[in-house]
Design a protein around this motif. Structure first.
Motif, PDB file in Angstrom:
ATOM      1  N   LYS A  61       0.824  -1.223   0.000  1.00 20.04           N
ATOM      2  CA  LYS A  61       0.000   0.000   0.000  1.00 20.04           C
ATOM      3  C   LYS A  61       0.849   1.260   0.000  1.00 20.04           C
ATOM      4  O   LYS A  61       0.360   2.366  -0.231  1.00 20.04           O
ATOM      5  N   ARG A  62       2.122   1.101   0.321  1.00 22.47           N
ATOM      6  CA  ARG A  62       2.990   2.277   0.477  1.00 22.47           C
ATOM      7  C   ARG A  62       3.673   2.594  -0.855  1.00 22.47           C
ATOM      8  O   ARG A  62       4.772   2.109  -1.159  1.00 22.47           O
ATOM      9  N   LEU A 111       0.871  13.871   6.759  1.00 21.72           N
ATOM     10  CA  LEU A 111       1.544  12.605   7.035  1.00 21.72           C
ATOM     11  C   LEU A 111       0.704  11.747   7.998  1.00 21.72           C
ATOM     12  O   LEU A 111       0.705  10.516   7.906  1.00 21.72           O
ATOM     13  N   GLU A 112      -0.024  12.401   8.901  1.00 23.63           N
ATOM     14  CA  GLU A 112      -0.887  11.611   9.781  1.00 23.63           C
ATOM     15  C   GLU A 112      -2.017  10.971   9.000  1.00 23.63           C
ATOM     16  O   GLU A 112      -2.386   9.830   9.231  1.00 23.63           O
ATOM     17  N   GLN A 113      -2.545  11.737   8.036  1.00 26.67           N
ATOM     18  CA  GLN A 113      -3.689  11.228   7.283  1.00 26.67           C
ATOM     19  C   GLN A 113      -3.277  10.170   6.249  1.00 26.67           C
ATOM     20  O   GLN A 113      -3.912   9.131   6.140  1.00 26.67           O
ATOM     21  N   TYR A 114      -2.213  10.454   5.501  1.00 28.23           N
ATOM     22  CA  TYR A 114      -1.879   9.566   4.373  1.00 28.23           C
ATOM     23  C   TYR A 114      -0.587   8.775   4.567  1.00 28.23           C
ATOM     24  O   TYR A 114      -0.167   8.051   3.670  1.00 28.23           O
ATOM     25  N   GLY A 115       0.045   8.951   5.735  1.00 26.63           N
ATOM     26  CA  GLY A 115       1.375   8.379   5.954  1.00 26.63           C
ATOM     27  C   GLY A 115       1.521   6.919   5.547  1.00 26.63           C
ATOM     28  O   GLY A 115       2.528   6.535   4.958  1.00 26.63           O
ATOM     29  N   ALA A 116       0.526   6.120   5.826  1.00 25.30           N
ATOM     30  CA  ALA A 116       0.639   4.682   5.554  1.00 25.30           C
ATOM     31  C   ALA A 116       0.705   4.386   4.057  1.00 25.30           C
ATOM     32  O   ALA A 116       1.120   3.301   3.649  1.00 25.30           O
ATOM     33  N   GLU A 117       0.310   5.380   3.225  1.00 22.62           N
ATOM     34  CA  GLU A 117       0.367   5.162   1.769  1.00 22.62           C
ATOM     35  C   GLU A 117       1.586   5.828   1.145  1.00 22.62           C
ATOM     36  O   GLU A 117       1.836   5.694  -0.045  1.00 22.62           O
ATOM     37  N   ILE A 118       2.304   6.613   1.976  1.00 19.09           N
ATOM     38  CA  ILE A 118       3.423   7.383   1.419  1.00 19.09           C
ATOM     39  C   ILE A 118       4.735   6.623   1.593  1.00 19.09           C
ATOM     40  O   ILE A 118       5.104   6.258   2.714  1.00 19.09           O
ATOM     41  N   ALA A 119       5.406   6.387   0.476  1.00 15.57           N
ATOM     42  CA  ALA A 119       6.704   5.710   0.541  1.00 15.57           C
ATOM     43  C   ALA A 119       7.813   6.722   0.815  1.00 15.57           C
ATOM     44  O   ALA A 119       8.750   6.431   1.553  1.00 15.57           O
ATOM     45  N   LEU A 120       7.683   7.919   0.227  1.00 14.45           N
ATOM     46  CA  LEU A 120       8.809   8.859   0.278  1.00 14.45           C
ATOM     47  C   LEU A 120       8.311  10.312   0.298  1.00 14.45           C
ATOM     48  O   LEU A 120       7.363  10.662  -0.405  1.00 14.45           O
ATOM     49  N   VAL A 121       8.975  11.105   1.129  1.00 13.15           N
ATOM     50  CA  VAL A 121       8.708  12.544   1.196  1.00 13.15           C
ATOM     51  C   VAL A 121       9.930  13.257   0.629  1.00 13.15           C
ATOM     52  O   VAL A 121      11.058  12.995   1.055  1.00 13.15           O
ATOM     53  N   LEU A 122       9.693  14.138  -0.349  1.00 17.99           N
ATOM     54  CA  LEU A 122      10.790  14.963  -0.878  1.00 17.99           C
ATOM     55  C   LEU A 122      10.436  16.417  -0.605  1.00 17.99           C
ATOM     56  O   LEU A 122       9.398  16.904  -1.068  1.00 17.99           O
ATOM     57  N   TRP A 123      11.295  17.092   0.167  1.00 17.40           N
ATOM     58  CA  TRP A 123      10.940  18.456   0.584  1.00 17.40           C
ATOM     59  C   TRP A 123      12.136  19.389   0.400  1.00 17.40           C
ATOM     60  O   TRP A 123      13.277  18.966   0.593  1.00 17.40           O
ATOM     61  N   PRO A 124      11.865  20.642   0.046  1.00 12.78           N
ATOM     62  CA  PRO A 124      12.984  21.590  -0.075  1.00 12.78           C
ATOM     63  C   PRO A 124      13.384  22.141   1.292  1.00 12.78           C
ATOM     64  O   PRO A 124      12.542  22.249   2.186  1.00 12.78           O
TER      65      PRO A 124
END
Ligand SMILES: *Cc1c(COP(=O)(O)O)cnc(C)c1O
Length: 439
Positions: free
Chosen positions: A123-124, A177-190
């Protein structure tokens, strides 16, 4: 600290500035008639350190004199050339020596990092970025999704600033991240947003991402050399940057990369055994330059990783695009990023006061909190459509070098290594006059 909106005040501040002598170590640009321009564009391409010329000339001389023997016998041998850059990069990134390396260029490094760290499964599968991310970063991410056979509409989450605002509070990232975290594999942030100049609390973002079980990587194009960083402590998984913005290493200069040591092979016997078996903790795209240096030239078919992030190298590095970075990093190590940051806070504070005096014609979109911004200040020019662009063009005609981002933003960055309080004052004078002329 209070500021007075006068040239005298600016000059007094410059006289009292302990870092003022660094300006003389840079080439200050001039217009066609030889007149100095007012340069406030170090967020885009930093000025040339005068010492860069000699460093490049030395490499050309060594190449002429030694030819292929320069690999081992140049005054800075080319084979381990990246080692000349490591101490400077650890100072600026707050990383351990084994965690940083100069190599390739920014977007290429981003692809290499995504190849290792973006590993959708179950799912991630999703990637979180910001709406309005730098085009190249978005292209990198969407093409990586496509590479994995995943469509952007479903697998890319783009976080938008709250309605009516330009910037994204860290709480909004945490909530996402609290809402969708379980589906997120990677965060890319500036680290610093290129259009608004917003500086993010990277430690907080890394903590939230890791709490949600996501991999987290940072694009530090607008952060490195601008604000102090502590990548190791932030516990980020990876970071990438370029060296031609605040790092002043010249057009197309060699970029850089950070991988947290928990993903790296160390020099311990156990890790060496793993390396000898051809494995690393994370799969990565390989080339001969990531091979252990002492045995690289045996050209064996078996890959034996160099320890640390050096194993992520692929090609032999562009020496002529790396030499200027040696000159630049030496200046940073001498001036110290913490002292530069302290001066930068004062320069932008002065600019803020001056811009406020312009009234509703020029709206500050960079956050007002000092901790949420670096050198760059972004100003929205209000009024009739097209006014902003005309104001910007007129500034250019008057010898002010800053830059423009559609549809209505002027970006300026007083850089503490070579800009002065007087530069800031003169910019506000020019902007005041141009706003009067173009209504
Ligand atoms: C400057 C910048 C780039 C440029 O990428 P290159 O690969 O160096 O051409 C990419 N991303 C961001 C966020 C930038 O600010």
């Amino acid at each position: 600290m209070t500021y007075e909106p006068t040239l005298e005040h600016a000059r007094r501040r410059d006289e009292a500035d302990p870092l003022r002598a660094y300006r003389e170590r840079f080439a200050l640009p001039r217009d066609e008639s030889g007149k100095p321009t007012l340069f406030l564009c170090g967020h885009s391409l930093g000025l040339m350190p005068l010492a860069a010329r000699q460093l490049v000339m030395e490499e050309l001389d060594d190449w002429a004199r030694l030819a292929v023997l320069g690999h081992e016998h140049a005054r800075r041998p080319w084979i381990p050339y990246h080692e000349n850059l490591t101490a400077g990069l650890t100072h600026l990134t707050g990383a351990k020596t084994s965690e940083v390396i100069a190599m390739n260029s920014l977007t290429v490094n981003l692809h290499l990092m995504l190849a290792s760290f973006y590993r959708p499964s179950g799912k991630r599968t999703r990637i979180l970025i910001e709406t309005g991310a730098f085009s190249s970063d978005r292209h990198a991410v969407t093409s990586q999704l496509a590479w994995h056979g995943l469509d952007t509409a479903r697998h890319l989450i783009e976080l938008t600033p709250p309605a009516g605002t330009d910037t994204i509070p860290e709480e909004a990232i945490e909530a996402c991240l609290e809402q969708y975290g379980a589906e997120i594999a990677l965060v890319l942030w500036p680290g610093v947003q290129f259009r608004t100049g917003q500086a993010f609390d990277l430690e907080r973002i890394a903590r939230a991402a890791r709490r949600a079980g996501c991999v987290v990587g940072f694009d530090l194009a607008h952060s490195i050399g601008n604000m102090p960083l502590a990548l190791h402590e932030y516990d980020a998984d990876f970071a990438v940057w370029c060296s031609y913005k605040y790092l002043n290493a010249g057009p197309g200069a060699i970029g850089g990369c950070f991988v947290h040591e928990r993903h790296l092979l160390g020099e311990s016997p156990a890790n060496q055994a793993v390396a000898a078996a051809g494995a690393t903790q994370l799969p990565h795209l390989m080339g001969w330059w990531g091979h252990e240096e002492t045995t690289r030239f045996r050209m064996e078919s078996q890959f034996r990783s160099a320890p640390g992030i050096a194993g992520w190298q692929i090609s032999n590095p562009p020496i002529l695009a790396a030499a200027p970075l040696i000159a630049s990093l030496a200046i940073f190590q001498e001036a110290r990023i913490e002292r530069l940051r302290a001066k930068s806070v004062e320069l932008t504070g002065f600019l803020e006061v001056l811009i406020e005096r312009l009234g509703p014609d020029a709206r500050f979109i960079t956050p007002r909190e000092v901790s949420a911004r670096g050198c760059q200040i972004s100003v929205r020019i209000t009024g009739t459509p097209g006014r902003g662009r005309r104001v910007f063009d007129k500034l250019g005609a008057r010898g002010v070098i800053c830059d423009w981002r559609d549809p209505d933003v002027i970006r300026v960055a007083p850089v503490p290594l070579y800009n002065t309080f007087e530069d800031v004052f003169r910019f506000s004078e020019q902007l005041t006059q141009v706003l009067r002329e173009i209504v």
